[in-house]
Design a protein around this motif. Structure first.
Motif, PDB file in Angstrom:
ATOM      1  N   PHE A  64      19.523 -11.524 -32.419  1.00 61.58           N
ATOM      2  CA  PHE A  64      19.454 -12.413 -31.263  1.00 61.58           C
ATOM      3  C   PHE A  64      18.084 -12.420 -30.607  1.00 61.58           C
ATOM      4  O   PHE A  64      17.664 -13.415 -30.037  1.00 61.58           O
ATOM      5  CB  PHE A  64      20.568 -12.089 -30.265  1.00 61.58           C
ATOM      6  CG  PHE A  64      20.219 -11.088 -29.205  1.00 61.58           C
ATOM      7  CD1 PHE A  64      19.928 -11.505 -27.917  1.00 61.58           C
ATOM      8  CD2 PHE A  64      20.181  -9.732 -29.477  1.00 61.58           C
ATOM      9  CE1 PHE A  64      19.616 -10.603 -26.922  1.00 61.58           C
ATOM     10  CE2 PHE A  64      19.877  -8.827 -28.495  1.00 61.58           C
ATOM     11  CZ  PHE A  64      19.586  -9.255 -27.210  1.00 61.58           C
ATOM     12  N   SER A 121      15.533 -15.240 -31.665  1.00 63.74           N
ATOM     13  CA  SER A 121      15.678 -16.620 -31.211  1.00 63.74           C
ATOM     14  C   SER A 121      15.104 -16.854 -29.816  1.00 63.74           C
ATOM     15  O   SER A 121      15.155 -17.961 -29.307  1.00 63.74           O
ATOM     16  CB  SER A 121      17.165 -17.013 -31.216  1.00 63.74           C
ATOM     17  OG  SER A 121      17.881 -16.251 -30.263  1.00 63.74           O
ATOM     18  N   ILE A 158      22.713  -7.041 -29.069  1.00 64.40           N
ATOM     19  CA  ILE A 158      23.634  -8.020 -28.493  1.00 64.40           C
ATOM     20  C   ILE A 158      24.753  -7.310 -27.735  1.00 64.40           C
ATOM     21  O   ILE A 158      25.242  -7.808 -26.723  1.00 64.40           O
ATOM     22  CB  ILE A 158      24.170  -8.975 -29.595  1.00 64.40           C
ATOM     23  CG1 ILE A 158      24.832 -10.208 -28.971  1.00 64.40           C
ATOM     24  CG2 ILE A 158      25.114  -8.269 -30.530  1.00 64.40           C
ATOM     25  CD1 ILE A 158      23.872 -11.150 -28.302  1.00 64.40           C
ATOM     26  N   LYS A 168      25.356 -18.270 -27.297  1.00 66.92           N
ATOM     27  CA  LYS A 168      25.571 -18.538 -28.725  1.00 66.92           C
ATOM     28  C   LYS A 168      25.525 -17.230 -29.520  1.00 66.92           C
ATOM     29  O   LYS A 168      26.392 -16.976 -30.367  1.00 66.92           O
ATOM     30  CB  LYS A 168      24.511 -19.514 -29.240  1.00 66.92           C
ATOM     31  CG  LYS A 168      24.663 -19.870 -30.711  1.00 66.92           C
ATOM     32  CD  LYS A 168      23.635 -20.913 -31.122  1.00 66.92           C
ATOM     33  CE  LYS A 168      23.894 -21.368 -32.536  1.00 66.92           C
ATOM     34  NZ  LYS A 168      22.986 -20.809 -33.502  1.00 66.92           N
ATOM     35  N   SER A 169      24.541 -16.393 -29.245  1.00 67.13           N
ATOM     36  CA  SER A 169      24.423 -15.120 -29.960  1.00 67.13           C
ATOM     37  C   SER A 169      25.616 -14.215 -29.680  1.00 67.13           C
ATOM     38  O   SER A 169      26.131 -13.557 -30.586  1.00 67.13           O
ATOM     39  CB  SER A 169      23.123 -14.406 -29.572  1.00 67.13           C
ATOM     40  OG  SER A 169      22.012 -15.156 -29.995  1.00 67.13           O
ATOM     41  N   GLU A 220      28.727 -15.584 -31.531  1.00 63.18           N
ATOM     42  CA  GLU A 220      28.674 -15.318 -32.975  1.00 63.18           C
ATOM     43  C   GLU A 220      29.149 -13.906 -33.313  1.00 63.18           C
ATOM     44  O   GLU A 220      29.581 -13.643 -34.427  1.00 63.18           O
ATOM     45  CB  GLU A 220      27.252 -15.531 -33.495  1.00 63.18           C
ATOM     46  CG  GLU A 220      26.851 -16.998 -33.553  1.00 63.18           C
ATOM     47  CD  GLU A 220      25.384 -17.201 -33.893  1.00 63.18           C
ATOM     48  OE1 GLU A 220      24.611 -16.214 -33.947  1.00 63.18           O
ATOM     49  OE2 GLU A 220      24.997 -18.373 -34.083  1.00 63.18           O
ATOM     50  N   GLN A 221      29.053 -13.002 -32.348  1.00 53.60           N
ATOM     51  CA  GLN A 221      29.483 -11.614 -32.561  1.00 53.60           C
ATOM     52  C   GLN A 221      30.849 -11.336 -31.924  1.00 53.60           C
ATOM     53  O   GLN A 221      31.279 -10.190 -31.847  1.00 53.60           O
ATOM     54  CB  GLN A 221      28.438 -10.654 -31.983  1.00 53.60           C
ATOM     55  CG  GLN A 221      27.085 -10.745 -32.660  1.00 53.60           C
ATOM     56  CD  GLN A 221      27.148 -10.377 -34.124  1.00 53.60           C
ATOM     57  OE1 GLN A 221      27.750  -9.375 -34.499  1.00 53.60           O
ATOM     58  NE2 GLN A 221      26.536 -11.185 -34.976  1.00 53.60           N
TER      59      GLN A 221
END
Length: 99
Positions: A38, A41, A58, A85-86, A89-90
């Protein structure tokens, strides 16, 4: 009037030109950027702000509320979508605000 750029060499031997007294070597900064995860980005100011506060994973980010993260100098509202978003995703979220 444009300020003349001066040739500088960092402690790692990289040569670069700067028109200010800033000692930061662009090559060294680029090498410090993570290739994935993460942090990759994020902009340099946002990444450096998180790292300065020990937020380097994260999972550590998920221990904070959005409001707490926005209080960190160098983090702005524009960073929140990338953070969300990061986290998503996890399978994570920001800590919920109390109250």
């Amino acid at each position: 009037m444009a300020t003349e750029k001066q040739k500088k060499t960092c402690k790692n031997g990289h040569t670069f030109y700067k028109s200010s007294d800033c000692p930061t070597c662009p090559t060294c900064e680029k090498l410090k950027e993570p290739a994935s995860g993460f942090l990759a980005s994020l902009s340099n100011p946002a990444r450096n702000a998180l790292l300065h506060h020990g937020i380097d994973t994260i999972h550590k980010l998920s221990e904070f509320t959005e409001k707490e993260i926005l209080k960190i100098h160098g983090i702005g509202k524009a960073s929140l979508p990338a953070f969300r978003k990061s986290l998503e995703e996890q399978g994570l979220t920001f800590k919920k605000s109390e109250g």
